[in-house]
Design an enzyme around this catalytic site. Structure first.
Site, PDB file in Angstrom:
ATOM      1  N   GLY A  51       0.793  -1.169   0.061  1.00 44.58           N
ATOM      2  CA  GLY A  51       0.089  -0.261  -0.064  1.00 44.58           C
ATOM      3  C   GLY A  51       0.809   1.241  -0.170  1.00 44.58           C
ATOM      4  O   GLY A  51       2.022   1.092   0.037  1.00 44.58           O
ATOM      5  N   GLN A  53       2.002   5.262  -1.480  1.00 42.58           N
ATOM      6  CA  GLN A  53       2.451   5.870  -2.827  1.00 42.58           C
ATOM      7  C   GLN A  53       3.993   5.724  -3.162  1.00 42.58           C
ATOM      8  O   GLN A  53       4.648   4.525  -2.981  1.00 42.58           O
ATOM      9  CB  GLN A  53       2.205   7.406  -2.776  1.00 42.58           C
ATOM     10  CG  GLN A  53       0.475   7.406  -2.382  1.00 42.58           C
ATOM     11  CD  GLN A  53       0.135   8.782  -2.326  1.00 42.58           C
ATOM     12  OE1 GLN A  53       0.348   9.572  -3.627  1.00 42.58           O
ATOM     13  NE2 GLN A  53      -0.758   9.088  -1.394  1.00 42.58           N
ATOM     14  N   THR A  55       7.851   6.092  -2.389  1.00 38.71           N
ATOM     15  CA  THR A  55       8.888   6.335  -1.527  1.00 38.71           C
ATOM     16  C   THR A  55      10.480   6.090  -1.941  1.00 38.71           C
ATOM     17  O   THR A  55      10.490   5.680  -3.212  1.00 38.71           O
ATOM     18  CB  THR A  55       8.877   5.506  -0.038  1.00 38.71           C
ATOM     19  OG1 THR A  55       9.633   6.091   0.877  1.00 38.71           O
ATOM     20  CG2 THR A  55       9.107   4.076  -0.246  1.00 38.71           C
ATOM     21  N   SER A 145      10.447   1.639   6.843  1.00 39.60           N
ATOM     22  CA  SER A 145      11.737   2.025   6.415  1.00 39.60           C
ATOM     23  C   SER A 145      11.974   3.274   7.332  1.00 39.60           C
ATOM     24  O   SER A 145      11.292   4.094   7.816  1.00 39.60           O
ATOM     25  CB  SER A 145      12.127   2.602   4.898  1.00 39.60           C
ATOM     26  OG  SER A 145      10.973   3.716   4.572  1.00 39.60           O
ATOM     27  N   CYS A 161       5.362   9.755  -0.237  1.00 39.07           N
ATOM     28  CA  CYS A 161       4.208   9.195   0.253  1.00 39.07           C
ATOM     29  C   CYS A 161       2.775  10.323  -0.002  1.00 39.07           C
ATOM     30  O   CYS A 161       2.038  10.155   0.761  1.00 39.07           O
ATOM     31  CB  CYS A 161       4.217   8.978   1.885  1.00 39.07           C
ATOM     32  SG  CYS A 161       5.227   7.687   2.180  1.00 39.07           S
TER      33      CYS A 161
END
Length: 205
Positions: A51, A53, A55, A145, A161
């Protein structure tokens, strides 16, 4: 990672936490907006099934893949993500870093009162950790992360994100001489406490 998740779901492998460090690359989650990739030629862009966006991953950043069986942890995605956030926050606290979370912004953030506020007066915060998971038969993969000492300029090629205005930071950027092994020790030390709380919540329902 996906093969291991399949094996865990089938009962043929144990849960695992993998601690990695990737070469420089951008990853796109299932909600990635192409307009948020400002510099597509800068690094390899890897499309993932997690899931979230866009990164960045790279040297100086601890990537934590969480291959955990939610069949034994309550099958509650929201609680599981909250446990991951609490785990990161507890590890950061060992270095006197106060991590916070927000309902409208994914990840773990730290206040930056020394930086000017946003144009609307909102106090500035910088992201120090990102979270993006996927489930297969209630087994999680991908994960977290945490920025120890990556090249923060590499985040400039994306909208991390999908969040604009606020920035990105790291433990070293905050003035802390923390090494990757230091963070690993903190994560190991805080894991049992974070996930024991989740287990207790499941068993007391």
């Amino acid at each position: 990672m996906e093969d291991r998740a399949t094996e865990i779901a089938a009962g043929r492998a144990d849960e695992a936490i993998w601690l990695l460090e990737h070469p420089p690359l951008y990853t796109a989650g299932t909600s990635a907006n192409a307009a948020d990739l400002h510099d597509p030629g800068r690094f390899l862009v890897y499309e993932t099934r997690r899931g979230g966006q866009y990164t960045y991953h790279g040297p100086g950043q601890r990537v934590v893949y969480t291959l955990l069986d939610l069949n034994a942890r309550g099958r509650d995605i929201r609680r599981f993500v909250g446990t991951l956030e609490a785990w990161v926050i507890a590890a950061l606290d060992e270095f006197n870093v106060t991590g916070v979370i927000h309902a409208d912004r994914v990840g773990v953030w730290v206040a930056r009162p020394e930086k000017p506020p946003l144009p609307d007066g909102t106090a500035r915060e910088d992201k120090i950790a990102a979270i993006g998971i996927r489930l297969r038969k209630w087994v999680s993969f991908h994960g977290i992360s945490i920025n120890v000492d990556p090249d923060l300029s590499h985040f400039d090629g994306i909208v991390p994100c999908g969040v604009t205005g606020h920035g990105v930071t790291s433990l070293v950027d905050l003035g802390l001489p923390v090494t990757m092994p230091d963070l690993d020790v903190a994560l190991h030390r805080q894991f049992d406490a974070a996930f024991a709380r989740q287990t207790r919540a499941v068993t007391t329902r």
